[in-house]
Design an enzyme around this catalytic site. Structure first.
Site, short mmCIF file in Angstrom:
data_model
loop_
_atom_site.label_atom_id
_atom_site.label_comp_id
_atom_site.label_asym_id
_atom_site.label_seq_id
_atom_site.Cartn_x
_atom_site.Cartn_y
_atom_site.Cartn_z
N GLU A 38 -9.73 -1.05 4.33
CA GLU A 38 -10.42 -0.58 5.54
C GLU A 38 -11.76 -1.31 5.70
O GLU A 38 -12.29 -1.86 4.73
CB GLU A 38 -10.69 0.93 5.39
CG GLU A 38 -9.43 1.78 5.29
CD GLU A 38 -8.82 2.08 6.65
OE1 GLU A 38 -8.87 1.23 7.56
OE2 GLU A 38 -8.26 3.18 6.81
N ASN A 71 -8.15 -1.24 13.34
CA ASN A 71 -9.56 -1.47 13.00
C ASN A 71 -9.76 -2.75 12.18
O ASN A 71 -10.80 -2.95 11.57
CB ASN A 71 -10.12 -0.27 12.23
CG ASN A 71 -9.37 -0.01 10.94
OD1 ASN A 71 -8.44 -0.73 10.60
ND2 ASN A 71 -9.77 1.02 10.21
N ASP A 99 0.83 -1.20 0.00
CA ASP A 99 0.00 0.00 0.00
C ASP A 99 0.87 1.25 0.00
O ASP A 99 2.10 1.18 0.15
CB ASP A 99 -0.98 -0.01 1.18
CG ASP A 99 -0.35 -0.42 2.50
OD1 ASP A 99 0.90 -0.46 2.59
OD2 ASP A 99 -1.09 -0.71 3.46
N HIS A 159 -7.90 -3.64 9.56
CA HIS A 159 -7.54 -3.57 8.14
C HIS A 159 -6.29 -4.39 7.85
O HIS A 159 -5.45 -4.61 8.72
CB HIS A 159 -7.42 -2.13 7.63
CG HIS A 159 -6.22 -1.35 8.07
ND1 HIS A 159 -6.26 0.00 8.32
CD2 HIS A 159 -4.94 -1.71 8.29
CE1 HIS A 159 -5.07 0.43 8.65
NE2 HIS A 159 -4.25 -0.58 8.64
C1 GLP Z 1 -0.84 0.54 8.27
C2 GLP Z 1 -0.56 -0.14 6.95
C3 GLP Z 1 -0.71 -1.61 7.07
C4 GLP Z 1 -0.01 -2.08 8.33
C5 GLP Z 1 -0.78 -1.56 9.53
C6 GLP Z 1 -0.20 -1.99 10.88
O1 GLP Z 1 -2.08 1.18 8.24
N1 GLP Z 1 -1.37 0.35 5.90
O2 GLP Z 1 -0.20 -2.22 5.90
O3 GLP Z 1 0.02 -3.48 8.34
O4 GLP Z 1 -0.85 -0.17 9.47
O5 GLP Z 1 0.79 -1.12 11.31
P1 GLP Z 1 1.71 -1.41 12.57
O6 GLP Z 1 2.52 -2.59 12.20
O7 GLP Z 1 2.53 -0.17 12.72
O8 GLP Z 1 0.80 -1.67 13.72
#
Ligand code: GLP
Length: 242
Positions: A144, A137, A68, A139
């Site tokens: 989302e 949330n 992403d 995702h």
């Molecule tokens: C972001 C990214 C995701 C990632 C998620 C978790 O929103 N778009 O691809 O997996 O957050 O992030 P973290 O590992 O910092 O908790």
């Protein structure tokens, strides 16, 4: 098959995740990998770099995608996901440019960038191993809650919760973009193997939904419940055990 591992330290978490990737590349060196951004995989990437330096990990034939990107953000902006991948993966693992395709958030035509990304994935005959993190949330990538699960790469409006979480993690005053682009759930589910990494706070509701092993559209991560080759590694430090 669904495998859940619960290592009790960040170091063991990183090693367990690196082990899945290493074994995967031993079986199929030319694997197409999709790798995530975020805090969760940082230890994993340091471990991969260690293995690469010691010769224990051979990435010469692997191909790399990311999941992403923020819309409108250039690759050389340090807030971009491409810059993250460059810093923690491409540089330390010495990936050659022809073995990498990253989503370009500043493409003039984002729709076209999405189609071109899908075409690049199709040209590799799909993703062999898709590594995912988990948003608070529920995702995965930037899919989302409320997203259409039948999409390939697409443009997405980031939720208020996601933007707030990211803003809290951003050291400077940078304004989190309203839009992003993401690999879609359709593409993720087509990956031959999926490794879901779970660490960090605020994810209890999403985890509960996942472990019920039933599809629940409020939590996109539950789309993985029926994937035939899903490995979940959840960091479970003793203080957090209940
Ligand atoms: C972001 C990214 C995701 C990632 C998620 C978790 O929103 N778009 O691809 O997996 O957050 O992030 P973290 O590992 O910092 O908790």
């Amino acid at each position: 098959m669904r495998v859940v591992q619960r290592p009790a330290s960040p170091a063991a978490f990183a090693v367990a995740a690196a082990e899945v990737i290493t074994e995967h590349l031993q079986v199929k060196p030319q694997s197409a990998l999709a790798l995530p951004t975020g805090n969760t995989p940082l230890g994993l990437y340091a471990e991969l770099a260690r293995r690469f330096r010691s010769g224990a990990l051979d990435l010469r034939h692997a191909y790399l995608f990311n999941l992403d990107e923020y819309a409108g953000v250039t690759r050389d902006d340090p807030h971009s996901y491409a810059a993250f991948i460059e810093r923690y993966l491409l540089a330390p693992l010495n990936f050659s440019a022809d073995k990498v395709r990253l989503l370009m958030g500043d493409a003039a035509d984002l729709e076209r960038e999405c189609r071109s990304y899908d075409a690049a994935i199709a040209a590799r005959e799909g993703i062999d191993l898709c590594v995912l993190g988990l948003g608070t949330n529920g995702h995965i990538a930037f899919n989302e809650p409320g997203t259409d699960w039948n999409l390939g790469t697409h443009i997405v409006q980031l939720s208020a919760e996601t933007r707030a979480t990211h803003a809290a993690q951003t050291a400077d005053e940078w304004r989190i973009p309203t839009w992003g682009i993401t690999m879609g759930i359709r593409t993720i589910l087509k990956a031959r193997a999926i490794l879901l990494l779970i660490a960090g706070t605020g994810k209890d509701a999403a985890k509960r939904a996942l472990y019920q092993e039933q599809v629940d559209e409020r939590f996109p991560v539950t789309c993985l419940a029926n994937h035939p080759d899903l490995t979940v590694i959840e960091l479970c430090e003793p203080a957090e055990r209940r």
